[in-house]
Design a protein around this motif. Structure first.
Motif, PDB file in Angstrom:
ATOM      1  N   ALA A  50      12.051 -10.742 -26.102  1.00  0.00           N
ATOM      2  CA  ALA A  50      11.418 -10.785 -27.235  1.00  0.00           C
ATOM      3  C   ALA A  50      13.226 -10.577 -28.591  1.00  0.00           C
ATOM      4  O   ALA A  50      12.455 -11.138 -29.240  1.00  0.00           O
ATOM      5  N   HIS A  51      13.371  -9.123 -28.338  1.00  0.00           N
ATOM      6  CA  HIS A  51      14.657  -9.314 -28.844  1.00  0.00           C
ATOM      7  C   HIS A  51      15.079 -10.412 -30.124  1.00  0.00           C
ATOM      8  O   HIS A  51      15.901 -10.396 -30.966  1.00  0.00           O
ATOM      9  N   ARG A  52      15.255 -11.441 -28.462  1.00  0.00           N
ATOM     10  CA  ARG A  52      15.845 -12.638 -28.848  1.00  0.00           C
ATOM     11  C   ARG A  52      15.688 -13.743 -30.213  1.00  0.00           C
ATOM     12  O   ARG A  52      16.237 -14.403 -30.834  1.00  0.00           O
ATOM     13  N   ALA A  53      14.704 -13.414 -30.491  1.00  0.00           N
ATOM     14  CA  ALA A  53      14.238 -14.163 -31.121  1.00  0.00           C
ATOM     15  C   ALA A  53      14.183 -13.929 -32.703  1.00  0.00           C
ATOM     16  O   ALA A  53      13.758 -15.265 -33.578  1.00  0.00           O
ATOM     17  N   ARG A  54      14.705 -13.568 -32.918  1.00  0.00           N
ATOM     18  CA  ARG A  54      14.969 -13.325 -34.024  1.00  0.00           C
ATOM     19  C   ARG A  54      16.857 -13.135 -34.602  1.00  0.00           C
ATOM     20  O   ARG A  54      17.396 -12.171 -33.595  1.00  0.00           O
ATOM     21  N   PRO A  55      16.865 -13.237 -35.781  1.00  0.00           N
ATOM     22  CA  PRO A  55      18.780 -13.547 -35.689  1.00  0.00           C
ATOM     23  C   PRO A  55      19.565 -11.555 -35.760  1.00  0.00           C
ATOM     24  O   PRO A  55      20.169 -11.683 -35.467  1.00  0.00           O
ATOM     25  N   LEU A  56      18.498 -10.865 -36.225  1.00  0.00           N
ATOM     26  CA  LEU A  56      18.769  -9.110 -36.414  1.00  0.00           C
ATOM     27  C   LEU A  56      18.655  -8.996 -35.316  1.00  0.00           C
ATOM     28  O   LEU A  56      20.001  -8.216 -34.184  1.00  0.00           O
TER      29      LEU A  56
ATOM     30  N   PHE B 288      25.260   6.041 -31.469  1.00  0.00           N
ATOM     31  CA  PHE B 288      23.878   7.099 -31.363  1.00  0.00           C
ATOM     32  C   PHE B 288      23.217   6.179 -32.820  1.00  0.00           C
ATOM     33  O   PHE B 288      22.482   6.456 -33.040  1.00  0.00           O
ATOM     34  N   THR B 289      23.978   5.559 -33.571  1.00  0.00           N
ATOM     35  CA  THR B 289      23.304   4.693 -35.080  1.00  0.00           C
ATOM     36  C   THR B 289      22.659   3.701 -34.396  1.00  0.00           C
ATOM     37  O   THR B 289      22.057   3.639 -34.861  1.00  0.00           O
ATOM     38  N   LEU B 290      23.565   2.821 -33.626  1.00  0.00           N
ATOM     39  CA  LEU B 290      23.077   1.888 -32.577  1.00  0.00           C
ATOM     40  C   LEU B 290      21.851   2.155 -32.195  1.00  0.00           C
ATOM     41  O   LEU B 290      20.939   1.192 -32.915  1.00  0.00           O
ATOM     42  N   LEU B 291      21.868   2.730 -31.642  1.00  0.00           N
ATOM     43  CA  LEU B 291      20.634   3.697 -31.224  1.00  0.00           C
ATOM     44  C   LEU B 291      19.363   3.167 -31.947  1.00  0.00           C
ATOM     45  O   LEU B 291      18.148   2.815 -31.704  1.00  0.00           O
ATOM     46  N   THR B 292      19.546   3.592 -33.026  1.00  0.00           N
ATOM     47  CA  THR B 292      18.074   4.464 -33.988  1.00  0.00           C
ATOM     48  C   THR B 292      18.313   2.715 -34.678  1.00  0.00           C
ATOM     49  O   THR B 292      17.275   2.700 -34.567  1.00  0.00           O
ATOM     50  N   ILE B 293      18.977   1.934 -34.970  1.00  0.00           N
ATOM     51  CA  ILE B 293      18.859   0.646 -35.569  1.00  0.00           C
ATOM     52  C   ILE B 293      17.956  -0.097 -34.658  1.00  0.00           C
ATOM     53  O   ILE B 293      17.000   0.059 -34.763  1.00  0.00           O
ATOM     54  N   VAL B 294      18.153  -0.037 -33.298  1.00  0.00           N
ATOM     55  CA  VAL B 294      17.972  -0.510 -31.760  1.00  0.00           C
ATOM     56  C   VAL B 294      16.542   0.297 -32.292  1.00  0.00           C
ATOM     57  O   VAL B 294      15.023  -0.615 -31.976  1.00  0.00           O
ATOM     58  N   SER B 295      16.142   0.790 -31.647  1.00  0.00           N
ATOM     59  CA  SER B 295      14.726   2.144 -31.511  1.00  0.00           C
ATOM     60  C   SER B 295      13.594   1.547 -33.280  1.00  0.00           C
ATOM     61  O   SER B 295      12.956   1.140 -32.568  1.00  0.00           O
TER      62      SER B 295
ATOM     63  N   TYR C 289      14.267  -1.063 -34.843  1.00  0.00           N
ATOM     64  CA  TYR C 289      14.172  -2.669 -35.100  1.00  0.00           C
ATOM     65  C   TYR C 289      12.519  -2.574 -33.362  1.00  0.00           C
ATOM     66  O   TYR C 289      11.361  -3.520 -33.908  1.00  0.00           O
ATOM     67  N   THR C 290      13.090  -1.812 -32.199  1.00  0.00           N
ATOM     68  CA  THR C 290      11.564  -2.643 -31.247  1.00  0.00           C
ATOM     69  C   THR C 290      10.514  -1.742 -31.777  1.00  0.00           C
ATOM     70  O   THR C 290       9.946  -2.190 -31.272  1.00  0.00           O
TER      71      THR C 290
END
Length: 176
Positions: free
Chosen positions: A11-17, A154-161, A163-164
């Motif tokens: 579902a995350h692929r539905a948006r540009p971010l 871990f920074t990317l994990l923060t942003i991904v978390s 976002y989810t």
């Protein structure tokens, strides 16, 4: 115009971010996979040399430990984005979709908080290890280099978390 369907777990692929985060997480996981392949080949080489020629690669365990740490932290953002983390839903099987969505949002926010803390402490730990000149015991490899990928991962994990969590909060998450 052809639209790409969104399948479960994506579902995350539905948006540009979401597409950007997916690309970054996949590239990081690919890098982690390459590190894992490299340490596997290194271990096979060392075992072969030890078995047939009594000449193991000294310090192979140090390299395997460093490589495993890098590989594991590299897989975490993609795992979070694809909802690959283990969840125990025994208590929420009969809960409403809104309750499950709220708990999923809270879980993602807790993951983001933990990842942010780990990113911060990884930076401090890496800088401290660098300034102390800490090296591995057998090979004398500076320890800071193997710690360097931790903070960005871990920074990317923060942003991904985050976002989810946003997806879950708005009812667009995969487990809602």
């Amino acid at each position: 115009m052809i639209e790409n369907p969104v399948y479960p777990g994506q579902a995350h692929r539905a948006r540009p971010l979401g597409q950007l985060l997916d690309t970054l997480a996949r590239l990081l996981a690919l890098a982690g996979g390459l590190v894992l392949v490299a340490i596997t080949l290194l271990s096979a080489y060392s075992i072969t040399m030890r078995s047939f020629f009594d000449a193991p690669l000294l310090g192979d365990v140090e390299l395997v430990q460093m490589g495993c740490g890098i590989a594991v932290v590299s897989f975490l953002p993609l795992c979070q984005l694809r909802r690959g983390n283990v969840i125990v839903d025994a208590f929420t099987l009969n809960a409403s979709a809104a309750v499950r969505r709220g708990l999923d949002t809270l879980g993602c926010l807790l993951m983001a908080g933990c990842a942010m803390l780990l990113a911060w402490r990884s930076v401090i730990g890496t800088l401290d290890t660098y300034s102390n000149g800490e090296e591995s015991i057998i090979m004398g490899i500076p320890m800071w280099w193997s710690m360097t990928p931790f903070a960005p991962a871990f920074t990317l994990l923060t942003i991904v978390s985050l976002y989810t969590a946003w997806l879950d909060f708005h009812g667009e998450g995969d487990r809602s």
